[in-house]
Design a protein around this motif. Sequence first.
Motif, PDB file in Angstrom:
ATOM      1  N   GLN A   1       0.852  -1.191   0.000  1.00 32.54           N
ATOM      2  CA  GLN A   1       0.000   0.000   0.000  1.00 32.54           C
ATOM      3  C   GLN A   1       0.891   1.246   0.000  1.00 32.54           C
ATOM      4  OE1 GLN A   1      -2.282  -0.492   3.622  1.00 32.54           O
ATOM      5  NE2 GLN A   1      -3.910  -1.546   2.516  1.00 32.54           N
ATOM      6  N   TYR A   2       0.260   2.395  -0.239  1.00 33.68           N
ATOM      7  CA  TYR A   2       0.977   3.668  -0.215  1.00 33.68           C
ATOM      8  C   TYR A   2      -0.004   4.775   0.124  1.00 33.68           C
ATOM      9  CZ  TYR A   2      -1.242   4.940  -4.609  1.00 33.68           C
ATOM     10  OH  TYR A   2      -2.164   5.267  -5.572  1.00 33.68           O
ATOM     11  N   SER A   3       0.532   5.952   0.483  1.00 37.08           N
ATOM     12  CA  SER A   3      -0.335   7.111   0.691  1.00 37.08           C
ATOM     13  C   SER A   3       0.434   8.399   0.456  1.00 37.08           C
ATOM     14  CB  SER A   3      -0.915   7.119   2.111  1.00 37.08           C
ATOM     15  OG  SER A   3       0.061   7.534   3.040  1.00 37.08           O
ATOM     16  N   LYS A   4      -0.304   9.405   0.055  1.00 34.71           N
ATOM     17  CA  LYS A   4       0.203  10.770   0.001  1.00 34.71           C
ATOM     18  C   LYS A   4       0.031  11.349   1.404  1.00 34.71           C
ATOM     19  CE  LYS A   4       0.662  10.464  -4.466  1.00 34.71           C
ATOM     20  NZ  LYS A   4       1.894   9.854  -4.869  1.00 34.71           N
ATOM     21  N   ALA A   5       0.504  12.546   1.652  1.00 32.83           N
ATOM     22  CA  ALA A   5       0.365  13.183   2.966  1.00 32.83           C
ATOM     23  C   ALA A   5      -1.090  13.578   3.216  1.00 32.83           C
ATOM     24  CB  ALA A   5       1.257  14.421   3.045  1.00 32.83           C
TER      25      ALA A   5
ATOM     26  N   SER B   1       5.201   3.459   2.626  1.00 32.40           N
ATOM     27  CA  SER B   1       5.587   3.973   1.310  1.00 32.40           C
ATOM     28  C   SER B   1       4.670   5.102   0.850  1.00 32.40           C
ATOM     29  CB  SER B   1       5.554   2.856   0.270  1.00 32.40           C
ATOM     30  OG  SER B   1       6.575   1.925   0.523  1.00 32.40           O
ATOM     31  N   PHE B   2       5.232   6.028   0.102  1.00 35.95           N
ATOM     32  CA  PHE B   2       4.443   7.117  -0.461  1.00 35.95           C
ATOM     33  C   PHE B   2       4.180   6.892  -1.949  1.00 35.95           C
ATOM     34  CE2 PHE B   2       8.851   8.345  -0.818  1.00 35.95           C
ATOM     35  CZ  PHE B   2       8.956   8.854  -2.085  1.00 35.95           C
ATOM     36  N   THR B   3       4.728   5.805  -2.500  1.00 28.52           N
ATOM     37  CA  THR B   3       4.507   5.460  -3.898  1.00 28.52           C
ATOM     38  C   THR B   3       4.720   3.965  -4.084  1.00 28.52           C
ATOM     39  OG1 THR B   3       5.093   6.035  -6.176  1.00 28.52           O
ATOM     40  CG2 THR B   3       6.899   5.865  -4.623  1.00 28.52           C
ATOM     41  N   CYS B   4       4.271   3.442  -5.195  1.00 29.39           N
ATOM     42  CA  CYS B   4       4.522   2.044  -5.553  1.00 29.39           C
ATOM     43  C   CYS B   4       5.597   2.019  -6.623  1.00 29.39           C
ATOM     44  CB  CYS B   4       3.249   1.383  -6.063  1.00 29.39           C
ATOM     45  SG  CYS B   4       1.931   1.347  -4.835  1.00 29.39           S
TER      46      CYS B   4
END
Length: 181
Positions: free
Chosen positions: A51-55, A73-76
């Motif tokens: 999984q990932y997320s932005k702020a 993570s902030f990206t894949c």
Amino acid sequence: TTTENGKTGCDQCAPGKYTPTSGIAGCYECSAGKYAAKSAMSQCDTCQAGQYSKAGVAECSTCEAGTWSGTSSFTCTPCVAGKIAAASGSSVCTACGVGTYMPNKGGKECMSCPAGQYTNTMGQSKCVSCAAGTYGGALGMSQCPQCAAGKYTPVAGLTVCNACPLGSISISGSTVCKQCP
């Protein structure tokens, strides 16, 4: 904040934000790779692998097939050539097996080597042509068998062995036939 009855109260942080210590005014956005699913959180949770997320978000997003991520993570990241992630939400990329390959990054499914070619190690981005004296008569081969005695292949990448002409012979694995004495 003042309520309708004149009492003073505190605002709760919205999902995606947190207040680290009670009594501190203001809300802080969760950093990329983290999330706050509920309001009034004192810390952000970490996105799981895959999984990932932005702020500043309330939930993590799932990585698409062909990509992967570690925790927080902030990206894949797309899988490198020779490896795949067949399903969404992958935490690792898997090497293509022998007899298969993936030429591009971001692969979702390994491809079988075409007839006349092979791979004998995992994680390959291309197949190798069967050498002269051998043949590759099927898809997805991990090795190329030698031509039998009395047959030959003069060049690499062939799918069948040629029979020696009348009056000539060859041993197994031959690239040419020799005239009988």
